[in-house]
Design a protein around this motif. Structure first.
Motif, PDB file in Angstrom:
ATOM      1  N   VAL A  84      37.987  50.541  34.736  1.00 25.07           N
ATOM      2  CA  VAL A  84      38.214  51.369  35.071  1.00 25.07           C
ATOM      3  C   VAL A  84      39.771  51.698  35.560  1.00 25.07           C
ATOM      4  O   VAL A  84      41.048  52.338  35.344  1.00 25.07           O
ATOM      5  CB  VAL A  84      37.433  51.329  36.386  1.00 25.07           C
ATOM      6  N   SER A  85      40.318  50.480  35.994  1.00 23.95           N
ATOM      7  CA  SER A  85      41.891  50.561  35.972  1.00 23.95           C
ATOM      8  C   SER A  85      42.266  50.790  34.999  1.00 23.95           C
ATOM      9  O   SER A  85      43.411  51.561  35.229  1.00 23.95           O
ATOM     10  CB  SER A  85      42.426  49.249  36.295  1.00 23.95           C
ATOM     11  N   VAL A  86      42.420  50.230  33.618  1.00 20.78           N
ATOM     12  CA  VAL A  86      43.199  50.700  32.207  1.00 20.78           C
ATOM     13  C   VAL A  86      42.705  52.106  32.118  1.00 20.78           C
ATOM     14  O   VAL A  86      43.720  52.730  32.258  1.00 20.78           O
ATOM     15  CB  VAL A  86      42.643  50.166  31.406  1.00 20.78           C
ATOM     16  N   VAL A  87      41.610  52.791  31.834  1.00 20.72           N
ATOM     17  CA  VAL A  87      41.152  54.255  32.179  1.00 20.72           C
ATOM     18  C   VAL A  87      42.419  54.723  32.505  1.00 20.72           C
ATOM     19  O   VAL A  87      42.370  56.178  32.887  1.00 20.72           O
ATOM     20  CB  VAL A  87      40.108  54.206  32.021  1.00 20.72           C
ATOM     21  N   SER A  88      41.566  54.700  33.998  1.00 20.16           N
ATOM     22  CA  SER A  88      42.942  55.435  35.834  1.00 20.16           C
ATOM     23  C   SER A  88      44.357  55.510  35.174  1.00 20.16           C
ATOM     24  O   SER A  88      44.864  56.697  35.640  1.00 20.16           O
ATOM     25  CB  SER A  88      42.664  55.006  36.871  1.00 20.16           C
ATOM     26  N   LEU A  89      44.484  54.334  34.513  1.00 13.92           N
ATOM     27  CA  LEU A  89      46.260  54.215  34.692  1.00 13.92           C
ATOM     28  C   LEU A  89      46.795  55.019  33.766  1.00 13.92           C
ATOM     29  O   LEU A  89      47.245  55.970  32.916  1.00 13.92           O
ATOM     30  CB  LEU A  89      46.818  52.739  34.102  1.00 13.92           C
ATOM     31  N   VAL A  90      45.392  54.734  32.059  1.00 16.01           N
ATOM     32  CA  VAL A  90      45.662  55.974  30.780  1.00 16.01           C
ATOM     33  C   VAL A  90      45.933  57.091  31.049  1.00 16.01           C
ATOM     34  O   VAL A  90      46.590  58.385  30.527  1.00 16.01           O
ATOM     35  CB  VAL A  90      45.357  55.550  29.461  1.00 16.01           C
ATOM     36  N   THR A  91      44.789  57.837  31.971  1.00 17.72           N
ATOM     37  CA  THR A  91      44.386  58.904  32.524  1.00 17.72           C
ATOM     38  C   THR A  91      46.048  59.866  33.318  1.00 17.72           C
ATOM     39  O   THR A  91      46.250  60.853  32.986  1.00 17.72           O
ATOM     40  CB  THR A  91      43.447  59.159  33.378  1.00 17.72           C
ATOM     41  N   SER A  92      46.065  58.748  34.532  1.00 16.34           N
ATOM     42  CA  SER A  92      47.837  59.322  34.898  1.00 16.34           C
ATOM     43  C   SER A  92      48.455  58.914  33.917  1.00 16.34           C
ATOM     44  O   SER A  92      49.071  60.246  34.655  1.00 16.34           O
ATOM     45  CB  SER A  92      47.754  57.869  35.752  1.00 16.34           C
ATOM     46  N   LEU A  93      48.596  58.631  33.236  1.00 13.19           N
ATOM     47  CA  LEU A  93      50.348  58.804  32.360  1.00 13.19           C
ATOM     48  C   LEU A  93      49.544  60.643  31.593  1.00 13.19           C
ATOM     49  O   LEU A  93      51.106  61.050  31.736  1.00 13.19           O
ATOM     50  CB  LEU A  93      50.032  57.312  31.726  1.00 13.19           C
ATOM     51  N   ASN A  94      49.251  60.058  31.187  1.00 11.77           N
ATOM     52  CA  ASN A  94      48.666  61.777  29.889  1.00 11.77           C
ATOM     53  C   ASN A  94      48.887  62.549  31.438  1.00 11.77           C
ATOM     54  O   ASN A  94      49.613  63.995  30.964  1.00 11.77           O
ATOM     55  CB  ASN A  94      47.441  61.486  29.803  1.00 11.77           C
ATOM     56  N   LEU A  95      48.177  62.278  32.279  1.00 12.09           N
ATOM     57  CA  LEU A  95      48.815  63.652  33.343  1.00 12.09           C
ATOM     58  C   LEU A  95      49.959  64.193  33.520  1.00 12.09           C
ATOM     59  O   LEU A  95      50.072  65.196  34.201  1.00 12.09           O
ATOM     60  CB  LEU A  95      47.311  63.386  34.562  1.00 12.09           C
ATOM     61  N   LEU A  96      50.511  62.940  34.091  1.00  6.91           N
ATOM     62  CA  LEU A  96      52.022  62.919  34.795  1.00  6.91           C
ATOM     63  C   LEU A  96      53.451  63.278  33.098  1.00  6.91           C
ATOM     64  O   LEU A  96      53.735  64.398  34.007  1.00  6.91           O
ATOM     65  CB  LEU A  96      52.256  61.015  35.149  1.00  6.91           C
ATOM     66  N   PHE A  97      52.649  63.048  32.557  1.00  7.81           N
ATOM     67  CA  PHE A  97      53.222  63.398  31.150  1.00  7.81           C
ATOM     68  C   PHE A  97      53.752  64.649  30.453  1.00  7.81           C
ATOM     69  O   PHE A  97      54.201  65.457  30.319  1.00  7.81           O
ATOM     70  CB  PHE A  97      53.844  62.591  29.798  1.00  7.81           C
ATOM     71  N   SER A  98      51.997  65.046  30.969  1.00 11.54           N
ATOM     72  CA  SER A  98      51.916  66.602  30.602  1.00 11.54           C
ATOM     73  C   SER A  98      51.693  67.882  31.706  1.00 11.54           C
ATOM     74  O   SER A  98      51.599  69.324  31.529  1.00 11.54           O
ATOM     75  CB  SER A  98      50.378  66.917  30.464  1.00 11.54           C
ATOM     76  N   GLY A  99      51.759  67.549  32.806  1.00 10.18           N
ATOM     77  CA  GLY A  99      51.551  68.652  34.184  1.00 10.18           C
ATOM     78  C   GLY A  99      51.155  68.683  34.630  1.00 10.18           C
ATOM     79  O   GLY A  99      51.416  69.534  35.414  1.00 10.18           O
ATOM     80  N   CYS A 100      49.418  68.308  33.908  1.00  9.33           N
ATOM     81  CA  CYS A 100      48.366  68.768  34.348  1.00  9.33           C
ATOM     82  C   CYS A 100      48.005  68.055  35.713  1.00  9.33           C
ATOM     83  O   CYS A 100      47.964  66.972  36.407  1.00  9.33           O
ATOM     84  CB  CYS A 100      47.666  69.042  33.495  1.00  9.33           C
TER      85      CYS A 100
END
Length: 568
Positions: free
Chosen positions: A12-28
């Protein structure tokens, strides 16, 4: 069970971190909302928010929780109720995750109350009188914040809904009251003055719980809630109040830690001091910077508690640092990791704490602070390094003070591997998160004396912490020459005394009197029991009348005649 839970939380930690980076770079940002019931045009909704901040915090919470669960397998191996302990810790983590992704005050209350309930169960885990008292103090202190959240929910009914994202920054009277109640709730959960007494008392819980509570869960819930409400804080009196109380809490906790001898309580007071740092920079309007320090602090504080638990477990369950000493010769991994965590806490260059703490001090000095808060901030920074080096002197270096039959070593793999994992976070976590959260450099222009102030107070604090605690004159401490000052400072300014004796005698004593005279006395006589007895007697009279008893008619006739005579 602890291994499967650890693996699940790591995933869950790894999935959340990848999702966070995706949202951070996309601004969504994704906002999930579904209506449960509608009351007077206000919809009771279950809402979830998925943005970079909530996902990154969730990733850190899951990573630290997985390390703590793995560590608990070794630390709690001799406990007969380890299964119950694991379920309580998982419930604790679940409540925190619910609070993190909730933008709705009603769903926040579920996670908020879940944290309070499970924390009480964990504090009283060791079933003795001290743990019961500490659990009651923790529960009652946090109930103040729970009531504030409930009052905020009732006030938000007039705003038309409970999704606070739609009202943040508003200027209505109801919104101002809601902000005040949220600040009050955050102060209780994050143990700011005058609600600080419960944080060291919560050390009655097992050490793995302390590592979880003081790094990323219970005490950070209030700071995280204020970060979410931060746009509304700048236009209110709450920011000034938070600034002063945050600086005062930093100073009080740093001063208390320098006179404390319980290893876990020293680290707990260190947590209290760092919470004051977060509240201070948050009140100045730098919510992202407060969140950055929240993440880096979680890494090295969890490491600090895990290492302290390993030392306590190895030296025969002693927690008094005066009974330790010379551990550098026996516990190489634990000593290395606790030194690493201490240096990160002090803001040593290029460790996790340096990137956030140094930046916070420079930004705070850049802001128009008043004189009192400026010097409290500087002194609290020096006191942090002071108690850290004092801890190193008493427990890690110096003379070996344990009994000659003690076997001290790093033998348990289940306890050493999580230390190494958290150590990696304490080394690279600050740099990695700073590159992500602050991709563009920020210019901070300070004069040379102010720029060097943080470094100067840190060096002076470290020197004072190590030298002043040297034993001189037949093993009498120099600091004990001012005994009243030591007692006042070491007792957190008598806050635990005022929080327990004052409340128990006045509030709880008054409640006991009211319960005996009111709830169990007159209100029963004229309330439920009185009405019950009256109705039972009346029904008995009616039953006897309906049974055509001649005696009843004679009595009624006699009463009627007496009444008639009295009237005449």
């Amino acid at each position: 069970m602890n291994l499967s839970s650890m693996v699940f939380l790591l995933i869950v930690s790894v999935v959340s971190l990848v999702t966070s980076l995706n949202l951070l770079f996309s601004g969504c940002c994704y906002f999930l909302d579904w209506e449960l019931v509608s009351i007077n045009s206000a919809s009771v909704e279950m809402a979830l928010i998925v943005d970079w901040m909530s996902m990154m915090f969730m990733s850190f919470v899951c990573f630290i929780s997985s390390m703590v669960l793995f560590y608990s397998g070794g630390y709690m191996s001799g406990d007969h109720n380890i299964g119950r302990f694991m379920y309580l810790v998982l419930g604790f983590v679940l409540s925190m995750l619910l609070l993190i992704i909730s933008p709705n005050m009603i769903s926040i209350l579920l996670g908020w109350d879940g944290l309070g309930l499970v924390s009480y169960a964990l504090v009283i885990y060791y079933q003795n009188e001290k743990s019961a008292g500490a659990g009651m103090l923790t529960a009652l202190s946090n109930r103040v914040g729970d009531v504030a959240i409930l009052l905020g929910i009732s006030l938000m009914l007039s705003l038309g809904g409970w999704n606070f994202y739609f009202y943040v920054g508003g200027e209505s009277i109801a919104n101002s009251y809601v902000i005040f109640l949220v600040v009050l709730a955050a102060m209780t959960k994050s143990a700011q003055i005058p609600f600080s007494a419960w944080l060291p008392a919560a050390m009655a819980a097992p050490t793995p719980v302390s590592a979880l509570v003081h790094s990323s869960t219970l005490v950070t819930a209030g700071v995280y809630l204020l970060i979410r409400f931060s746009p509304s804080l700048m236009s209110s009196f709450a920011s000034t109040l938070l600034l002063f109380l945050g600086c005062l809490t930093m100073f009080m906790a740093g001063l208390g830690a320098n006179f404390e001898t319980d290893l876990k309580k020293i680290i707990a007071l260190s947590t209290l001091s760092q919470l004051g740092v977060m509240i201070t920079i948050l009140s100045l309007g730098w919510a992202t910077l407060a969140f950055f320090h929240l993440l880096t602090h979680a890494l090295f504080k969890a490491l600090l508690f895990v290492c302290a638990g390993s030392i306590i477990h190895s030296v025969g369950d002693y927690q008094d640092i005066r009974m330790m000493g010379g551990l550098v010769n026996f516990m190489h991994i634990s000593v290395m990791c606790i030194n690493l965590a201490n240096l990160a806490l002090c803001g040593f260059p290029f460790l996790a704490g340096f990137y956030s703490k140094d930046l916070i001090l420079e930004v705070a000095f850049l802001n128009p602070l008043n004189e009192v808060c400026f010097w409290l901030l500087a002194l609290a920074t020096g006191l942090t390094v002071c108690y850290s080096f004092r801890l190193v002197y008493y427990s890690l270096s110096g003379d070996y003070n344990l009994s000659s039959v003690s076997s001290v070593s790093d033998s348990d793999v289940l306890m050493t591997w999580p230390m190494l994992g958290l150590s990696a976070g304490a080394v690279v976590g600050g740099a990695a998160v700073s590159w992500l959260v602050f991709p563009a450099p920020v210019m901070i222009c300070l004069t040379l004396p102010v720029k060097l102030l943080a470094l100067a107070v840190s060096l002076i604090g470290g020197f004072v912490g190590y030298v002043l605690n040297l034993m001189v004159e037949n093993y009498k401490l120099k600091s004990l020459s001012l005994y009243p000052v030591v007692v006042f400072s070491g007792s957190m300014w008598f806050m635990p005394l005022l929080s327990t004796i004052g409340v128990s005698r006045k509030v709880l004593g008054g409640g006991s009197v009211y319960s005996q005279l009111g709830d169990g006395g007159w209100s029963e006589y004229y309330g439920g029991q009185g009405i019950y007895s009256t109705l039972m007697k009346s029904s008995g009279y009616l039953q006897s009348v309906q049974e055509d008893s001649i005696k009843t008619y004679l009595v009624i006739l006699l009463v009627w005649l007496v009444g008639l005579l009295l009237i005449i």
